[in-house]
Design an enzyme around this catalytic site. Structure first.
Site, mmCIF file in Angstrom:
data_model
loop_
_atom_site.group_PDB
_atom_site.id
_atom_site.type_symbol
_atom_site.label_atom_id
_atom_site.label_comp_id
_atom_site.label_asym_id
_atom_site.label_seq_id
_atom_site.Cartn_x
_atom_site.Cartn_y
_atom_site.Cartn_z
ATOM 1 N N HIS A 61 0.842 -1.002 0.274
ATOM 2 C CA HIS A 61 -0.071 0.395 0.344
ATOM 3 C C HIS A 61 0.838 1.304 -0.092
ATOM 4 C CE1 HIS A 61 -2.992 -2.650 2.358
ATOM 5 N NE2 HIS A 61 -3.067 -3.468 1.340
ATOM 6 N N LYS A 70 6.477 5.585 7.469
ATOM 7 C CA LYS A 70 5.976 4.596 8.484
ATOM 8 C C LYS A 70 7.791 4.140 9.204
ATOM 9 C CE LYS A 70 1.786 3.346 6.016
ATOM 10 N NZ LYS A 70 1.061 2.387 5.098
ATOM 11 N N TYR A 130 2.767 1.162 14.374
ATOM 12 C CA TYR A 130 3.299 1.715 13.327
ATOM 13 C C TYR A 130 3.362 3.310 13.004
ATOM 14 C CZ TYR A 130 -0.754 0.823 9.893
ATOM 15 O OH TYR A 130 -1.597 0.675 9.197
ATOM 16 N N ASP A 169 -6.776 -5.930 -1.649
ATOM 17 C CA ASP A 169 -4.508 -6.779 -2.228
ATOM 18 C C ASP A 169 -5.322 -7.462 -2.853
ATOM 19 O OD1 ASP A 169 -4.074 -4.340 -0.112
ATOM 20 O OD2 ASP A 169 -3.853 -5.973 0.868
#
Length: 182
Positions: A61, A70, A130, A169
């Site tokens: 992504h 991130k 994250y 996905d």
């Protein structure tokens, strides 16, 4: 904290110093002064926490607007974490780097803006946390095909079985058809 450059120098492994004994352990997971001097200048605005089962693959992504850097880590279980360079002007454009992150090794991975990101759960389950440099904006999210041969990621699939994917996905774009960053 040790900052380790990967094959893509902008993607960095953070390896904490862990102090432990028979009572447990202690470690610093983030220090802004060290991160700014050893990695890059960023401000984090959002923290996320997910839990996934064995064989689940989340990603790859990225957001075309509200791009997110991130800083990722695993607090329970083990994952194979991947970053794909989507920056057309970069010498590593289209290349990927994969790192095993686990509760045991306590490593973190810095994935800068301009990268597609995903992970595959290798343990019975994994909890993934994250920090993000911008807010989640689903209207700008792209899902890149996890198994595109043009990228050539060698996922450590358990027993060679196809991973479990979300509908988003399953319909990920091929690298050749995906939007890039300049």
């Amino acid at each position: 904290m040790k900052y380790i450059k990967t094959a893509i120098p902008d993607v960095v492994i953070l390896e904490p110093q862990v102090f432990g004994d028979d009572r447990g352990f202690f470690m610093e997971t983030f220090r802004v002064d060290e991160f700014l001097s050893e990695c890059c200048e960023r401000v984090f605005v959002q923290d996320n926490h997910s839990k996934s089962g064995h064989g689940i693959l989340r990603g790859l992504h990225y957001q075309t607007e509200n791009t997110q850097g991130k800083l990722v880590r695993v607090t329970s279980g083990k994952v194979f974490d991947v970053a794909v360079d989507m920056r057309k002007s970069s010498p590593t454009f289209g290349q990927s780097v994969g790192v095993e992150l686990s509760a045991e090794n306590k490593r973190q991975l810095w994935v800068p803006e301009g990268f597609a990101h995903g992970f595959y759960v290798m343990s019975e389950s994994a909890e993934f946390v994250y920090k993000c440099t911008d807010y989640y904006a689903p209207e700008h999210e792209i899902s890149l095909s996890w198994d595109d041969p043009a990228i050539g990621i060698e996922w450590p699939l358990v027993d060679g079985k196809a991973p479990l994917l979300s509908d988003k996905d399953k319909n990920g774009l091929l690298f050749a058809d995906a939007p890039y960053f300049e």
